[in-house]
Design a protein around this motif. Structure first.
Motif, mmCIF file in Angstrom:
data_model
loop_
_atom_site.group_PDB
_atom_site.id
_atom_site.type_symbol
_atom_site.label_atom_id
_atom_site.label_comp_id
_atom_site.label_asym_id
_atom_site.label_seq_id
_atom_site.Cartn_x
_atom_site.Cartn_y
_atom_site.Cartn_z
ATOM 1 N N LEU A 103 -3.100 -8.861 5.370
ATOM 2 C CA LEU A 103 -4.022 -8.378 4.328
ATOM 3 C C LEU A 103 -3.291 -7.570 3.263
ATOM 4 O O LEU A 103 -3.565 -7.690 2.080
ATOM 5 C CB LEU A 103 -5.143 -7.550 4.945
ATOM 6 N N GLN A 104 -2.342 -6.735 3.699
ATOM 7 C CA GLN A 104 -1.596 -5.955 2.720
ATOM 8 C C GLN A 104 -0.802 -6.863 1.794
ATOM 9 O O GLN A 104 -0.680 -6.578 0.604
ATOM 10 C CB GLN A 104 -0.652 -4.967 3.430
ATOM 11 N N GLY A 105 -0.317 -7.977 2.324
ATOM 12 C CA GLY A 105 0.411 -8.933 1.496
ATOM 13 C C GLY A 105 -0.500 -9.633 0.501
ATOM 14 O O GLY A 105 -0.067 -10.050 -0.568
ATOM 15 N N GLU A 106 -1.768 -9.769 0.862
ATOM 16 C CA GLU A 106 -2.725 -10.455 -0.010
ATOM 17 C C GLU A 106 -3.304 -9.554 -1.088
ATOM 18 O O GLU A 106 -3.801 -10.036 -2.088
ATOM 19 C CB GLU A 106 -3.875 -11.042 0.840
ATOM 20 N N ILE A 107 -3.273 -8.275 -0.838
ATOM 21 C CA ILE A 107 -3.909 -7.342 -1.797
ATOM 22 C C ILE A 107 -3.008 -7.059 -2.959
ATOM 23 O O ILE A 107 -1.927 -6.981 -3.073
ATOM 24 C CB ILE A 107 -4.342 -6.026 -1.092
ATOM 25 N N ALA B 60 -11.756 -4.844 5.103
ATOM 26 C CA ALA B 60 -11.237 -5.458 6.328
ATOM 27 C C ALA B 60 -9.983 -4.719 6.793
ATOM 28 O O ALA B 60 -9.782 -4.505 7.992
ATOM 29 C CB ALA B 60 -10.941 -6.930 6.099
ATOM 30 N N LEU B 61 -9.162 -4.313 5.841
ATOM 31 C CA LEU B 61 -7.945 -3.575 6.159
ATOM 32 C C LEU B 61 -8.280 -2.235 6.807
ATOM 33 O O LEU B 61 -7.667 -1.837 7.805
ATOM 34 C CB LEU B 61 -7.121 -3.367 4.888
ATOM 35 N N THR B 62 -9.267 -1.565 6.271
ATOM 36 C CA THR B 62 -9.702 -0.291 6.858
ATOM 37 C C THR B 62 -10.211 -0.503 8.279
ATOM 38 O O THR B 62 -9.869 0.259 9.192
ATOM 39 C CB THR B 62 -10.807 0.345 5.984
ATOM 40 N N ASN B 63 -11.020 -1.550 8.465
ATOM 41 C CA ASN B 63 -11.535 -1.844 9.805
ATOM 42 C C ASN B 63 -10.406 -2.147 10.778
ATOM 43 O O ASN B 63 -10.402 -1.652 11.914
ATOM 44 C CB ASN B 63 -12.526 -3.011 9.763
ATOM 45 N N LEU B 64 -9.450 -2.968 10.338
ATOM 46 C CA LEU B 64 -8.315 -3.284 11.212
ATOM 47 C C LEU B 64 -7.500 -2.027 11.523
ATOM 48 O O LEU B 64 -7.046 -1.849 12.659
ATOM 49 C CB LEU B 64 -7.413 -4.333 10.557
ATOM 50 N N GLY B 65 -7.338 -1.183 10.529
ATOM 51 C CA GLY B 65 -6.617 0.079 10.753
ATOM 52 C C GLY B 65 -7.320 0.947 11.782
ATOM 53 O O GLY B 65 -6.674 1.523 12.672
ATOM 54 N N ASN B 66 -8.643 1.026 11.676
ATOM 55 C CA ASN B 66 -9.413 1.808 12.650
ATOM 56 C C ASN B 66 -9.298 1.204 14.045
ATOM 57 O O ASN B 66 -9.142 1.930 15.047
ATOM 58 C CB ASN B 66 -10.881 1.893 12.231
ATOM 59 N N ILE C 26 -3.128 -6.635 9.627
ATOM 60 C CA ILE C 26 -2.939 -5.616 8.586
ATOM 61 C C ILE C 26 -1.830 -6.049 7.632
ATOM 62 O O ILE C 26 -1.984 -5.986 6.405
ATOM 63 C CB ILE C 26 -2.626 -4.237 9.224
ATOM 64 N N ASP C 27 -0.718 -6.503 8.191
ATOM 65 C CA ASP C 27 0.404 -6.937 7.350
ATOM 66 C C ASP C 27 -0.011 -8.090 6.437
ATOM 67 O O ASP C 27 0.343 -8.117 5.260
ATOM 68 C CB ASP C 27 1.599 -7.358 8.226
#
Length: 182
Positions: free
Chosen positions: A178-182, A80-86, A175-176
């Motif tokens: 998801l990064q906090g959750e990973i 999901a993070l990759t998709n959001l980044g794209n 993104i922020d």
């Protein structure tokens, strides 16, 4: 003590808490196959060790299942993070293109306004011929038409920019998170 009981007792005593599931299962099956009298000869401390190994194995399995589940969640979130980044990159590229278009339109507008001012000043020249005056007036008309088009295009581009910025903010927020959750 008979040989079977001695063998099973020794194999259980030699078990380690890190043994494979097969070894622990084999020791349990061998113990369960004993008669009650034979089980009594094995002793409680040896049986406790077998039970401890089984409990450790069960805990290891539970922990591994939890780890596998977490790894699955992490993989999903990374996807999901990759998709959001794209998507963010696409939106940022669109915003940059819109801004470049706006800059180009503003530059063209400034240039045309300068040319328009110069042409209007030329119209003040009393020595202009009718043909020259007609040519200048035609060019002024073209410039005014183009300036109207530019104003419309600028409005459209500014509206698009106003719509894209919240989308970029939302993607960055996602993104922020998801990064906090990973």
């Amino acid at each position: 003590m008979n040989i079977t009981v001695s063998f099973i007792r020794a194999s259980i005593r030699d078990l380690r808490f890190t043994e494979s599931e097969d070894d622990i299962t084999a020791a349990r099956e061998a113990y369960d196959a004993l008669t009650d009298d034979q089980k009594a000869l094995v002793g409680q401390s040896v049986l406790n060790k077998l039970t401890g190994c089984e409990e450790t194995l069960a805990t290891r399995k539970e922990n591994q299942e939890a780890i596998d589940a977490l790894e699955g969640e992490i993989a999903e979130k990374e996807g999901a993070l990759t998709n959001l980044g794209n998507e963010l990159n696409t939106l940022t590229g669109q915003r940059d293109a819109l801004q470049q278009d706006l800059d180009d339109l503003e530059e063209e507008k400034t240039s045309l306004e300068a040319e328009l001012a110069e042409l209007n000043a030329q119209l003040e020249d009393p020595e202009l011929t009718d043909d020259e005056r007609a040519e200048i007036t035609g060019r002024i008309s073209e410039i005014e038409t183009r300036l109207g088009e530019i104003s419309s295009e600028i409005g459209t581009k500014e509206t698009a920019l106003e719509e894209i910025d919240p989308a970029i903010t939302a993607k960055q927020s996602g993104i922020d998170t998801l990064q906090g959750e990973i």
